[in-house]
Design a protein around this motif. Structure first.
Motif, PDB file in Angstrom:
ATOM      1  N   PHE A 191      12.159  -1.097  -2.208  1.00  0.00           N
ATOM      2  CA  PHE A 191      12.675  -2.324  -1.605  1.00  0.00           C
ATOM      3  C   PHE A 191      14.091  -2.122  -1.082  1.00  0.00           C
ATOM      4  O   PHE A 191      14.942  -1.534  -1.758  1.00  0.00           O
ATOM      5  CB  PHE A 191      12.672  -3.454  -2.625  1.00  0.00           C
ATOM      6  N   LYS A 192      14.318  -2.608   0.149  1.00  0.00           N
ATOM      7  CA  LYS A 192      15.650  -2.619   0.751  1.00  0.00           C
ATOM      8  C   LYS A 192      15.866  -4.002   1.329  1.00  0.00           C
ATOM      9  O   LYS A 192      15.078  -4.465   2.157  1.00  0.00           O
ATOM     10  CB  LYS A 192      15.772  -1.561   1.853  1.00  0.00           C
ATOM     11  N   LEU A 193      16.913  -4.663   0.882  1.00  0.00           N
ATOM     12  CA  LEU A 193      17.152  -6.042   1.281  1.00  0.00           C
ATOM     13  C   LEU A 193      17.226  -6.192   2.794  1.00  0.00           C
ATOM     14  O   LEU A 193      16.675  -7.147   3.371  1.00  0.00           O
ATOM     15  CB  LEU A 193      18.437  -6.563   0.645  1.00  0.00           C
ATOM     16  N   GLU A 194      17.859  -5.220   3.464  1.00  0.00           N
ATOM     17  CA  GLU A 194      18.024  -5.331   4.911  1.00  0.00           C
ATOM     18  C   GLU A 194      16.709  -5.140   5.658  1.00  0.00           C
ATOM     19  O   GLU A 194      16.616  -5.467   6.852  1.00  0.00           O
ATOM     20  CB  GLU A 194      19.067  -4.314   5.405  1.00  0.00           C
ATOM     21  N   GLU A 195      15.680  -4.608   4.986  1.00  0.00           N
ATOM     22  CA  GLU A 195      14.376  -4.417   5.616  1.00  0.00           C
ATOM     23  C   GLU A 195      13.315  -5.321   4.998  1.00  0.00           C
ATOM     24  O   GLU A 195      12.111  -5.059   5.116  1.00  0.00           O
ATOM     25  CB  GLU A 195      13.933  -2.951   5.487  1.00  0.00           C
ATOM     26  N   LYS A 196      13.748  -6.385   4.361  1.00  0.00           N
ATOM     27  CA  LYS A 196      12.857  -7.231   3.581  1.00  0.00           C
ATOM     28  C   LYS A 196      11.631  -7.685   4.361  1.00  0.00           C
ATOM     29  O   LYS A 196      10.492  -7.551   3.888  1.00  0.00           O
ATOM     30  CB  LYS A 196      13.629  -8.443   3.067  1.00  0.00           C
ATOM     31  N   GLU A 197      11.821  -8.236   5.553  1.00  0.00           N
ATOM     32  CA  GLU A 197      10.701  -8.775   6.315  1.00  0.00           C
ATOM     33  C   GLU A 197       9.779  -7.675   6.822  1.00  0.00           C
ATOM     34  O   GLU A 197       8.545  -7.831   6.826  1.00  0.00           O
ATOM     35  CB  GLU A 197      11.215  -9.624   7.480  1.00  0.00           C
ATOM     36  N   ARG A 200       7.647  -6.546   3.900  1.00  0.00           N
ATOM     37  CA  ARG A 200       6.596  -7.527   3.613  1.00  0.00           C
ATOM     38  C   ARG A 200       5.451  -7.402   4.609  1.00  0.00           C
ATOM     39  O   ARG A 200       4.270  -7.509   4.234  1.00  0.00           O
ATOM     40  CB  ARG A 200       7.166  -8.948   3.645  1.00  0.00           C
ATOM     41  N   HIS A 240      10.195  -3.264  -7.069  1.00  0.00           N
ATOM     42  CA  HIS A 240      10.082  -3.227  -5.607  1.00  0.00           C
ATOM     43  C   HIS A 240       9.137  -4.284  -5.044  1.00  0.00           C
ATOM     44  O   HIS A 240       9.131  -4.495  -3.832  1.00  0.00           O
ATOM     45  CB  HIS A 240       9.647  -1.834  -5.110  1.00  0.00           C
TER      46      HIS A 240
END
Length: 408
Positions: A191-197, A200, A240
């Protein structure tokens, strides 16, 4: 000593020059030979994964390589792999593809029992090599991904990103239930917050099978973050994918805690320590409910060290930690489908000279005598019983070992 290969008639060292040559050999379907043993042809096959070319040993050939070689593998008879090779695991030496026979379903009809009812109260692992249990599948994937291998240069480099990539590469050449294994395998992306969407969206695509039909199942392999109570049920939350909990009702949770009391106790003994923590890996078949949550069905747990090396007991964990701290090179043995009273080698040291050394920490009073005697009589490695407080078998430097094996 640098690993060397014979590619398209040339002897080439592992490094920048190797990938272009492998690309040409792959296109020409040419054979590659490992040069770890002088005068011995040890063929390897090339696979193209994630925009790079990967060399892999032919199934069952690992024990023929020099112990200093990266492609060396402990003989199958030392672990549970010997029981399932050729039966639950069928390798095609022409295509390099492997067929896996699974002992659990990947679909359920409307007439089948609810997931909680088909989660076994007793261990799902039976002493049968005909089909892989869930634990057997997890161990086979871990073995094929070479996450059982360790050498000092790996220290600090095994993140979940590396583990996931290795597992997906290992699954790429496998089939199960007449399908490509990657189509039914879900391994959560880091998981990477800046790539969240974007993450998903990729996850939704990866889970298309269970979104398409509530009768279809997939297999998840991930790391447990926490197990929490929720309105009379329990949820297993994986790292993640914290927004994708796996639900267990009260009855299933009871069975889960009874079945995996030992694995949970080992994990909890290390969980929360100030040092780098162990991990608890889960493999489980799952289906999607109408409400959007996910049911676990068949489950296996596997405690692993901070280096992602599996262990079964606290003694075995201590042995692995000692070997890592002393910068040893070794391969970790896995049980696959074998019952817990059947002996296996805990690990095989690769840095003990021309002959590898299988290290055993079994309680001979509580194991089946005849299989243990047969294991210790096996050829191809030295055998050594070990207990806490004793030194490991002496190391032979890699340079000296390689020179001796190349001359053999």
């Amino acid at each position: 000593m640098i690993q060397r290969y014979r590619v398209l008639g040339r002897s080439v060292a592992e490094g920048d020059e190797l990938q272009p040559l492998l690309a040409k050999a792959y296109a020409q379907k040419a054979q590659v030979l490992c040069e770890c043993r002088k005068g011995t042809d040890l063929p390897l096959y090339i696979s193209h994964r994630n925009d790079r070319y990967v060399l892999a040993r032919w199934p069952g050939s690992g024990a023929r390589h020099a112990t200093a070689c990266d492609h060396y593998e402990a003989p199958d008879y030392l672990t549970g792999m010997g029981q399932v090779r050729g039966a639950a695991i069928i390798d095609d030496e022409t295509s390099g593809e492997t067929s896996l026979k699974l002992g659990f379903p990947l679909s359920r009809g409307s007439a089948r029992l609810a997931p909680a009812a088909i989660t076994n109260d007793k261990p799902t692992v039976k002493s049968s090599g005909q089909k892989l249990s869930m634990r057997g599948l997890l161990h086979v994937l871990w073995d094929r991904a070479e996450l059982t291998h360790w050498h000092p240069k790996m220290a600090g480099k095994r993140s979940w990103f590396v583990v996931r990539r290795a597992l997906l590469e290992a699954a790429a050449s496998c089939r199960a239930k007449q399908e490509a294994l990657p189509h039914v395998l879900f391994v959560p992306e880091s998981f990477k917050l800046e790539e969240k969407e974007d993450i998903r969206a990729r996850r939704r695509t990866a889970l298309e099978r269970v979104y398409r039909s509530r009768d279809e199942m997939m297999v998840v392999v991930g790391e447990i973050k926490e197990i929490v109570s929720a309105h009379g049920a329990e949820r297993i939350v994986l790292r993640h994918v914290g927004d994708m909990p796996f639900v267990m009702d009260t009855d299933m949770a009871r069975r889960f805690h009874k079945r995996f009391a030992g694995e949970l106790a080992l994990w909890q003994a290390q969980h929360g320590s100030k040092a780098e923590q162990d991990h608890l890996v889960i493999a489980g078949s799952f289906a999607r409910r109408r409400e959007g949550t996910f049911d676990l069905i068949e489950v296996a747990l596997m405690p692993v060290t901070p280096e992602w090396l599996p262990y079964e007991t606290s003694d075995e964990r201590y042995l692995i930690a000692k070997a890592v701290a002393e910068k040893r090179r070794f391969v970790k043995g896995l049980r696959v489908n074998l019952d817990v009273d059947m002996p296996i080698a805990s690990l095989v040291l690769k840095d003990t000279g021309e002959e590898a050394c299988a290290v055993h920490i079994h309680d001979r009073d509580n194991e089946v005598a005849e299989p243990l005697e047969a294991l210790l009589a096996g050829q191809g490695v030295a055998h050594r019983f070990w207990k806490e407080g004793e030194p490991l078998p002496a190391r032979v430097t890699r340079q000296r070992r390689w020179e001796a094996q190349a001359a053999a």
